[in-house]
Design a protein around this motif. Structure first.
Motif, PDB file in Angstrom:
ATOM      1  N   VAL A 102       1.645 -10.696  -6.303  1.00 41.57           N
ATOM      2  CA  VAL A 102       1.287 -10.100  -5.018  1.00 41.57           C
ATOM      3  C   VAL A 102       0.298  -8.952  -5.255  1.00 41.57           C
ATOM      4  O   VAL A 102       0.611  -7.999  -5.961  1.00 41.57           O
ATOM      5  N   SER A 110       9.089  -5.511  -0.869  1.00 43.52           N
ATOM      6  CA  SER A 110       9.612  -6.543  -1.761  1.00 43.52           C
ATOM      7  C   SER A 110      11.128  -6.537  -1.667  1.00 43.52           C
ATOM      8  O   SER A 110      11.721  -5.549  -1.221  1.00 43.52           O
ATOM      9  N   ALA A 115       7.158  -1.367  -2.310  1.00 44.41           N
ATOM     10  CA  ALA A 115       6.164  -1.309  -3.384  1.00 44.41           C
ATOM     11  C   ALA A 115       5.028  -0.412  -2.920  1.00 44.41           C
ATOM     12  O   ALA A 115       4.551  -0.531  -1.795  1.00 44.41           O
ATOM     13  N   LYS A 129       8.392 -12.530  -8.105  1.00 40.91           N
ATOM     14  CA  LYS A 129       7.005 -12.140  -7.872  1.00 40.91           C
ATOM     15  C   LYS A 129       6.688 -10.841  -8.611  1.00 40.91           C
ATOM     16  O   LYS A 129       7.536  -9.950  -8.705  1.00 40.91           O
ATOM     17  N   TYR A 131       4.208  -7.492  -8.573  1.00 47.51           N
ATOM     18  CA  TYR A 131       3.509  -6.708  -7.559  1.00 47.51           C
ATOM     19  C   TYR A 131       2.525  -5.772  -8.241  1.00 47.51           C
ATOM     20  O   TYR A 131       2.874  -5.094  -9.210  1.00 47.51           O
TER      21      TYR A 131
END
Length: 280
Positions: A102, A110, A115, A129, A131
């Motif tokens: 991401v 998240s 984040a 994922k 970030y």
């Protein structure tokens, strides 16, 4: 590092146009200093940034530098996908399921919490994922003395290495154990997690250099230097603090660079078992 014009990954989730953009408040250098302290010393400085007006809900505008950084990350991510698919088959006899990365600018959400630029790059096992606010690359270059494209690639590779740990079941077990022990012991487990990710980043770098021919000796030196510059001891000294080993969560400069080189020289996932050694 030769990356322009090469294949990018489809596993990029670009939230930068919908992320909270940075506005006025602390000056640019001040923001970077706050981010460095917050990310590497384990302090959540998001409230400070919000109070000083460095976050806004306005959509972020993408500069040419942002666009180029996004393309760079996409190519690097594609390289990790190809390399780990090969290594999982050859060394583990199993398939590799890639992570999504991401991209955000300023702030996003998240399953592991909010984040922001203050949180730095991280991997969330809750949604598998990674970030990343690519402004962190600027922090590395301007404040940490860890510039260069392959230093930035090392950051991406490190976060994807946490996904590799998650795929192997290591990350979940380690994090569960961290919840059952004292803060000092939890920090010590965190160091082993991070050093293993550094080692796995080295494994990736060796295979990527062989497979793609886009990485040279100077690139590798950039990554080794980056690993040194983001050691807990180095960062605590830079923040005007005496290094306190019981607070370390990522490892010393010597440990981080050495474990990266261990992975680089061996090319073997098995060489990265930081949980089975007393000599970190």
């Amino acid at each position: 590092m030769q990356w322009r014009g090469r294949r990018g990954s489809r596993n990029i989730e670009d939230r930068r146009r919908s992320s909270g953009a940075k506005a006025g408040g602390i000056g640019g250098v001040g923001v970077i200093a706050v981010l460095v302290i917050g990310y590497f010393l384990g302090i959540d400085v998001t409230p400070l940034l919000q109070q000083t007006g460095t976050q806004s809900s306005a959509p972020a505008d993408l500069t040419q530098a942002d666009i180029a950084a996004g393309e760079f990350v996409s190519v690097t991510l594609a390289d990790t996908e190809e390399v780990w698919a090969e290594l999982f088959r050859a060394q583990l006899g199993r398939d590799y399921q890639p992570a999504t990365l991401v991209l955000f600018k300023g702030a996003t959400q998240s399953p592991c919490g909010g984040a922001s630029g203050a949180s730095g790059p991280f991997y969330c096992p809750g949604d598998k994922k990674a970030y990343l606010d690519t402004e962190f690359f600027t922090v590395m270059e301007e404040r940490l003395g860890a510039g260069g494209e392959f230093a930035a690639a090392y950051v991406v590779a490190h976060e994807i290495a946490h996904h590799v740990q998650n795929e192997l079941g290591i990350l979940g077990q380690a994090n569960q154990l961290r919840q059952q022990v004292s803060q000092a012991d939890s920090n010590a487990i965190s160091v082993r997690i991070e050093l293993q990710a550094d080692c796995l980043s080295g494994v990736w770098a060796r295979t990527a250099a062989r497979n793609f021919g886009t990485i040279d000796r100077d690139d590798i030196e950039e990554a080794v230097n980056a690993a040194r510059q983001i050691g807990d001891d180095t960062l605590q000294r830079a923040a005007g603090r005496r290094p306190m080993p019981h607070t370390f969560t990522h490892g010393t400069a010597e440990q981080r660079s050495r474990w990266f080189v261990t992975g680089l020289q061996s090319g073997q996932i098995a060489a990265c078992d930081t949980f089975a050694t007393d000599d970190l």
